[in-house]
Design a protein around this motif. Structure first.
Motif, PDB file in Angstrom:
ATOM      1  N   TYR A 151       0.808  -1.213   0.000  1.00  0.00           N
ATOM      2  CA  TYR A 151       0.000   0.000   0.000  1.00  0.00           C
ATOM      3  C   TYR A 151       0.845   1.269   0.000  1.00  0.00           C
ATOM      4  O   TYR A 151       0.334   2.359  -0.302  1.00  0.00           O
ATOM      5  CB  TYR A 151      -0.953  -0.008   1.193  1.00  0.00           C
ATOM      6  CG  TYR A 151      -2.254  -0.725   0.924  1.00  0.00           C
ATOM      7  CD1 TYR A 151      -3.464  -0.041   0.929  1.00  0.00           C
ATOM      8  CD2 TYR A 151      -2.284  -2.089   0.664  1.00  0.00           C
ATOM      9  CE1 TYR A 151      -4.666  -0.690   0.680  1.00  0.00           C
ATOM     10  CE2 TYR A 151      -3.471  -2.757   0.410  1.00  0.00           C
ATOM     11  CZ  TYR A 151      -4.659  -2.057   0.418  1.00  0.00           C
ATOM     12  OH  TYR A 151      -5.846  -2.705   0.161  1.00  0.00           O
ATOM     13  N   MET A 156      -0.719   3.477  -5.309  1.00  0.00           N
ATOM     14  CA  MET A 156      -1.561   2.346  -4.915  1.00  0.00           C
ATOM     15  C   MET A 156      -2.881   2.784  -4.282  1.00  0.00           C
ATOM     16  O   MET A 156      -3.901   2.102  -4.421  1.00  0.00           O
ATOM     17  CB  MET A 156      -0.799   1.430  -3.952  1.00  0.00           C
ATOM     18  CG  MET A 156       0.162   0.487  -4.629  1.00  0.00           C
ATOM     19  SD  MET A 156      -0.654  -0.663  -5.779  1.00  0.00           S
ATOM     20  CE  MET A 156      -1.639  -1.642  -4.668  1.00  0.00           C
ATOM     21  N   THR A 157      -2.875   3.888  -3.573  1.00  0.00           N
ATOM     22  CA  THR A 157      -4.105   4.304  -2.891  1.00  0.00           C
ATOM     23  C   THR A 157      -4.790   5.479  -3.592  1.00  0.00           C
ATOM     24  O   THR A 157      -5.582   6.192  -2.992  1.00  0.00           O
ATOM     25  CB  THR A 157      -3.812   4.663  -1.421  1.00  0.00           C
ATOM     26  OG1 THR A 157      -2.798   5.682  -1.378  1.00  0.00           O
ATOM     27  CG2 THR A 157      -3.340   3.442  -0.653  1.00  0.00           C
ATOM     28  N   PRO A 162      -6.742   3.761   1.917  1.00  0.00           N
ATOM     29  CA  PRO A 162      -5.489   3.330   2.541  1.00  0.00           C
ATOM     30  C   PRO A 162      -5.759   2.437   3.747  1.00  0.00           C
ATOM     31  O   PRO A 162      -6.907   2.323   4.202  1.00  0.00           O
ATOM     32  CB  PRO A 162      -4.845   4.657   2.968  1.00  0.00           C
ATOM     33  CG  PRO A 162      -6.011   5.576   3.181  1.00  0.00           C
ATOM     34  CD  PRO A 162      -7.032   5.184   2.144  1.00  0.00           C
ATOM     35  N   LEU A 163      -4.724   1.810   4.248  1.00  0.00           N
ATOM     36  CA  LEU A 163      -4.850   1.006   5.453  1.00  0.00           C
ATOM     37  C   LEU A 163      -4.958   1.905   6.681  1.00  0.00           C
ATOM     38  O   LEU A 163      -4.590   3.082   6.649  1.00  0.00           O
ATOM     39  CB  LEU A 163      -3.625   0.092   5.604  1.00  0.00           C
ATOM     40  CG  LEU A 163      -3.362  -0.897   4.470  1.00  0.00           C
ATOM     41  CD1 LEU A 163      -2.066  -1.653   4.736  1.00  0.00           C
ATOM     42  CD2 LEU A 163      -4.517  -1.869   4.306  1.00  0.00           C
TER      43      LEU A 163
END
Length: 294
Positions: A151, A156-157, A162-163
């Motif tokens: 991530y 990627m986000t 997001p995490l």
């Protein structure tokens, strides 16, 4: 990560008397079914002695106990044994609440189902599918650092959430494994490259309520690491996910939500046969909704 396999299934015959489907299963896999003697035999064995003797040549982590009695479920905790409870009408007064799974009938039970009980008990991830280059499996706690690394990759986000911060994400994933996988047998999985063993993505199935639909809908999500994009990995993985849904789930279709600006994802999902059906508002954001009948 230790995975092992189901080596022994222990049971007491009188507890499953009349359950012919279990007898059929036992005949098919007689090498791993072991009938346990009753306590108080001429050898004066206690229940604990019986289980201890049964387990002396095998790792308890590779075993499953089938029982209709609470006392035997409690005893199994000493060896951290996975347990499946069978409610026998001839043995009343049992709650069977602490067993991993309650099996009402063995009619639809096979060895794979019993193996899943064992894996669930020990937190061992289940392999969902394998493609030419990838393994799609359930997430486990050992994946956390690799998941955060994924991530953190540039871009990627941009179109996925997001995490959470580390400790919060850790607790979320633990709960997700315990409840989502166990209850539904699907969820968001991790994508592992076969050649390297590296976690290169995340993809899977979840369910969502749409304001315009009367029933819960199945939804597919996917995210492949930047170094593996435009190389066919997402196609392999998503085709395997669609096949899994067709074979194992009773939903008539799969949904996919995409932001309007995500042109690459729109082209990709259309290549898989998804059809645009309209817009849908999710968490305050208007998304494009695509659907594929399965």
């Amino acid at each position: 990560m230790r995975t092992g396999k189901l080596e022994r299934i222990f049971y007491w015959k009188e507890e499953t008397a009349g359950e012919e489907h279990l007898r059929t299963l036992e005949k098919a896999y007689n090498k791993i079914f072991y009938e346990l003697p009753e306590a108080g035999t001429k050898e004066a064995q206690t229940l604990e002695d019986i289980l201890e003797n049964a387990l002396k040549d095998v790792d308890p982590m590779d075993c499953l106990l089938i029982t209709s009695r609470d006392a035997r479920i409690h005893l199994a905790e000493k060896w951290n044994l996975a347990t499946a409870a069978y409610p026998n009408p001839a043995i009343p007064g049992q709650s069977l609440f602490e067993a991993d799974v309650l099996i009402e009938s063995f009619e639809d039970v096979d060895l794979e189902y019993l193996e899943r009980i064992r894996r669930r008990h020990h937190g061992i991830p289940w392999v969902i599918a394998q493609t030419k280059r990838c393994i799609l499996r359930e997430i486990c706690m050992e994946d956390m650092q690799a998941l955060f690394d994924l991530y953190a990759e540039p871009g990627m986000t941009d179109y996925i959430e997001p995490l959470y911060p580390w400790e919060q994400e850790l607790e979320y994933e633990k709960s997700y494994i315990e409840h989502m996988y166990r209850l539904y047998e699907y969820g968001m999985w991790v994508v592992i490259e076969k050649d390297t063993g590296k976690l290169i993505g995340r993809a899977g199935l979840e369910h969502r309520e749409y304001p315009e639909e009367p029933h819960m809908e199945l939804e597919m999500g996917y995210a492949i690491g930047t170094a593996y994009q435009r190389k066919g990995y997402a196609t392999e993985v998503c085709q395997a996910i669609i096949a899994y849904a067709q074979a194992n789930l009773e939903y008539p279709r799969i949904n996919c939500l995409i932001e309007k600006e995500n042109k690459a994802s729109i082209r990709f999902i259309e290549s898989l046969g998804f059809i645009f059906v309209g817009e849908s508002k999710v968490a305050g954001t208007t998304m494009l909704r695509y659907v594929k009948e399965i």
